[in-house]
Motif scaffolding. Sequence first.
Motif, mmCIF file in Angstrom:
data_model
loop_
_atom_site.group_PDB
_atom_site.id
_atom_site.type_symbol
_atom_site.label_atom_id
_atom_site.label_comp_id
_atom_site.label_asym_id
_atom_site.label_seq_id
_atom_site.Cartn_x
_atom_site.Cartn_y
_atom_site.Cartn_z
ATOM 1 N N THR A 204 0.883 -1.258 -0.100
ATOM 2 C CA THR A 204 0.102 -0.036 -0.062
ATOM 3 C C THR A 204 0.820 1.158 0.079
ATOM 4 N N PRO A 205 0.492 2.362 -0.416
ATOM 5 C CA PRO A 205 1.322 3.424 -0.738
ATOM 6 C C PRO A 205 1.603 4.075 0.669
ATOM 7 N N PRO A 206 3.107 4.244 0.913
ATOM 8 C CA PRO A 206 3.580 4.610 2.452
ATOM 9 C C PRO A 206 3.275 5.959 2.567
ATOM 10 N N LEU A 207 3.089 6.317 3.942
ATOM 11 C CA LEU A 207 2.849 7.836 4.397
ATOM 12 C C LEU A 207 4.095 8.539 4.086
ATOM 13 N N LEU A 208 5.300 7.835 4.495
ATOM 14 C CA LEU A 208 6.537 8.416 4.319
ATOM 15 C C LEU A 208 7.227 8.033 3.141
ATOM 16 N N LEU A 209 8.454 8.497 2.798
ATOM 17 C CA LEU A 209 9.219 8.166 1.627
ATOM 18 C C LEU A 209 9.657 6.920 1.787
ATOM 19 N N ALA A 210 9.324 5.947 0.598
ATOM 20 C CA ALA A 210 10.162 4.544 0.705
ATOM 21 C C ALA A 210 11.453 4.773 0.131
ATOM 22 N N GLY A 211 12.202 3.637 0.439
ATOM 23 C CA GLY A 211 13.924 3.844 0.306
ATOM 24 C C GLY A 211 14.232 4.376 -1.009
ATOM 25 N N GLY A 212 13.580 3.861 -2.065
ATOM 26 C CA GLY A 212 14.096 4.352 -3.569
ATOM 27 C C GLY A 212 13.237 5.421 -4.052
ATOM 28 N N GLU A 213 12.476 6.084 -3.246
ATOM 29 C CA GLU A 213 11.416 7.308 -3.908
ATOM 30 C C GLU A 213 12.091 8.519 -3.945
ATOM 31 N N VAL A 214 11.956 9.313 -5.007
ATOM 32 C CA VAL A 214 12.647 10.663 -5.011
ATOM 33 C C VAL A 214 11.509 11.812 -4.708
ATOM 34 N N PRO A 215 11.950 12.414 -3.538
ATOM 35 C CA PRO A 215 10.893 13.425 -2.671
ATOM 36 C C PRO A 215 10.444 14.610 -3.972
ATOM 37 N N ALA B 45 19.965 11.021 7.033
ATOM 38 C CA ALA B 45 19.761 9.675 7.925
ATOM 39 C C ALA B 45 18.424 9.126 7.969
ATOM 40 N N PHE B 46 17.542 10.310 7.828
ATOM 41 C CA PHE B 46 15.939 9.999 7.974
ATOM 42 C C PHE B 46 15.591 9.251 6.517
ATOM 43 N N LEU B 47 16.092 9.691 5.570
ATOM 44 C CA LEU B 47 15.855 9.151 4.326
ATOM 45 C C LEU B 47 16.654 7.907 3.852
ATOM 46 N N GLY B 48 17.914 7.695 4.568
ATOM 47 C CA GLY B 48 18.627 6.611 4.100
ATOM 48 C C GLY B 48 19.436 6.859 3.016
ATOM 49 N N LYS B 49 19.865 8.215 2.784
ATOM 50 C CA LYS B 49 20.436 8.689 1.649
ATOM 51 C C LYS B 49 21.888 9.116 1.903
ATOM 52 N N ASP B 50 22.718 9.505 1.073
ATOM 53 C CA ASP B 50 23.871 10.135 1.239
ATOM 54 C C ASP B 50 23.738 11.498 1.317
ATOM 55 N N ARG B 51 24.294 12.523 2.239
ATOM 56 C CA ARG B 51 24.224 13.976 2.036
ATOM 57 C C ARG B 51 24.398 14.465 0.653
ATOM 58 N N GLN C 171 23.322 13.387 -2.260
ATOM 59 C CA GLN C 171 22.218 13.048 -3.034
ATOM 60 C C GLN C 171 21.282 14.193 -2.411
ATOM 61 N N ILE C 172 21.002 14.431 -0.962
ATOM 62 C CA ILE C 172 20.265 15.371 -0.628
ATOM 63 C C ILE C 172 20.468 16.747 -1.152
ATOM 64 N N TYR C 173 21.774 17.266 -0.922
ATOM 65 C CA TYR C 173 22.283 18.464 -1.637
ATOM 66 C C TYR C 173 21.766 18.651 -3.315
ATOM 67 N N ARG C 174 21.858 17.469 -3.694
ATOM 68 C CA ARG C 174 21.495 17.619 -5.325
ATOM 69 C C ARG C 174 20.251 17.800 -5.570
ATOM 70 N N TRP C 175 19.307 17.298 -4.626
ATOM 71 C CA TRP C 175 17.982 17.561 -4.638
ATOM 72 C C TRP C 175 17.522 18.799 -4.320
ATOM 73 N N LEU C 176 18.333 19.319 -3.435
ATOM 74 C CA LEU C 176 18.211 20.742 -2.647
ATOM 75 C C LEU C 176 18.422 21.826 -3.822
ATOM 76 N N ARG C 177 19.420 21.367 -4.506
ATOM 77 C CA ARG C 177 19.876 22.281 -5.635
ATOM 78 C C ARG C 177 18.835 22.300 -6.858
ATOM 79 N N ARG C 178 18.144 21.036 -6.869
ATOM 80 C CA ARG C 178 17.366 21.070 -8.091
ATOM 81 C C ARG C 178 16.104 21.776 -7.837
ATOM 82 N N ASP C 179 15.655 21.679 -6.511
ATOM 83 C CA ASP C 179 14.231 22.482 -6.119
ATOM 84 C C ASP C 179 14.535 23.783 -5.833
ATOM 85 N N ARG C 180 16.109 24.414 -5.715
ATOM 86 C CA ARG C 180 16.213 25.699 -5.519
ATOM 87 C C ARG C 180 15.856 25.895 -3.984
ATOM 88 N N ILE C 181 16.215 25.076 -2.911
ATOM 89 C CA ILE C 181 15.739 25.264 -1.646
ATOM 90 C C ILE C 181 17.138 25.359 -0.678
#
Length: 446
Positions: free
Chosen positions: A386-397, A418-424, A426-436
């Motif tokens: 069933t669709p999880p409420l929080l992000l699954a391991g391979g899901e892109v936010p 740590a919460f998403l189980g990702k390398d930092r 990768q988080i920075y790449r997503w932040l730059r992608r979304d200009r956050i």
Amino acid sequence: MVLFGRVHGGRAGFALGPEPVQLGRDVGDERHIQLDDPLVSRRHAEIHWSEIHGRYWVRDLGSRNGVYLHGVRIAREVIACDDLLRIGDTVFRFTALEPGAPEPGAPEPALEPPFIGRSRSLRRSLELAARIAPSDTPVLILGPTGTGKDLLAAAIHRASRRSGALVPVNCAALPSNLVESELFGHERGAFSGADSSRAGLFRAAQAGTLFLDEIGELAPEIQAKLLRVLEARSIRPIGAVTEALIDVRVVAATNRDLGHEVAHGRFRADLYARLTESVVQLDPLRDRPEDLAPLWDHFVAQLGPRVRLELSGAAFEAMALHSWPFNVRELRQLVRAALLTRPDGGQLGVDDLPPAMQRPRQARPGAKTDAKADAKADARADGPPTPPLLLAGGEVPSPRQLRQLVEEFHGNVKDIAAFLGKDRKQIYRWLRRDRIDPDAYRRGSG
């Protein structure tokens, strides 16, 4: 103790003796536990003392919906301290009576804002904080990430009635080459680039409280100067000739084991001794499941005030068995995610929870479980996801989900990773992608 559900008469706790105690919807006299729960049979289960084994046992009395111990259906099993017992939609925690411990329903300690929770652990911490708040002694708040150390520091400051401000500072976020200047200030021309004088955070907190969050991150040379400030109650800004007297109460916090840091030479023993004059411990959420239900209700009312979002007994049981690595912060995120997927409210079952919470914990070694019921539960668990409420391991936010996480973790990219189980990275790449910009969400920014 009742963690979740409705007990006839609204009782929150029951003292067990040598006589058997039955649980059900129609159990007769007052020594038994009557449950106002439609999923419970008339005589559902029994808890009895065994003189031979010197233990309490719980057994199913032939109920329709079964008896669950630590998320596993059982027929008859020993019940021990801190075990979770679910009968229908009612969840109990089996605890030992502690002499002098605050009872459920006792008056709240005088701290503002009032903390949400009813566990004895939280009450003890709040009572200690309320007692030491009026003094001027330093306070050290210990606890894992997400337990509310910053909220407790603010409550201690309010209860101290000091006339100055509460000045929070994240020691981990201070640039290493500017820590001394940030804390103690500097005179104009004291070093290259010092075009004007700076008062520093200690003087900004004059007559108030300086909250040093993550104090374990301070370098040893700064620790030595901090100790001198606590002893002499004066500071010398960089480049100054004379010292300035201060009236500042220091409240520090850390998620580190400072005793361990002292033993390994990473934290000064003399500063540790000074800070530990008054210590308040905030235990992790996994150790105080009594606080889950009131916190859930509080966050639902806060984040979705016009929505009625409830939990089934099985969903609450799964949450009570979860390890909560990010503590209260993670629970708040869970409520927020649930409100996004259920904007009109309703009741959440186990399948609506994140995957990490859906599988029940294993029974204790040697537990005699109901094998047929376990097989049915396994079949349900292995069904279509069933669709999880929080992000699954391979899901892109999505941009909205990422912004929500950055806000929830106050711009701390390490905690988001740590919460998403990702390398930092990768988080920075997503932040730059979304200009956050995570810096815009850090505590004390803007």
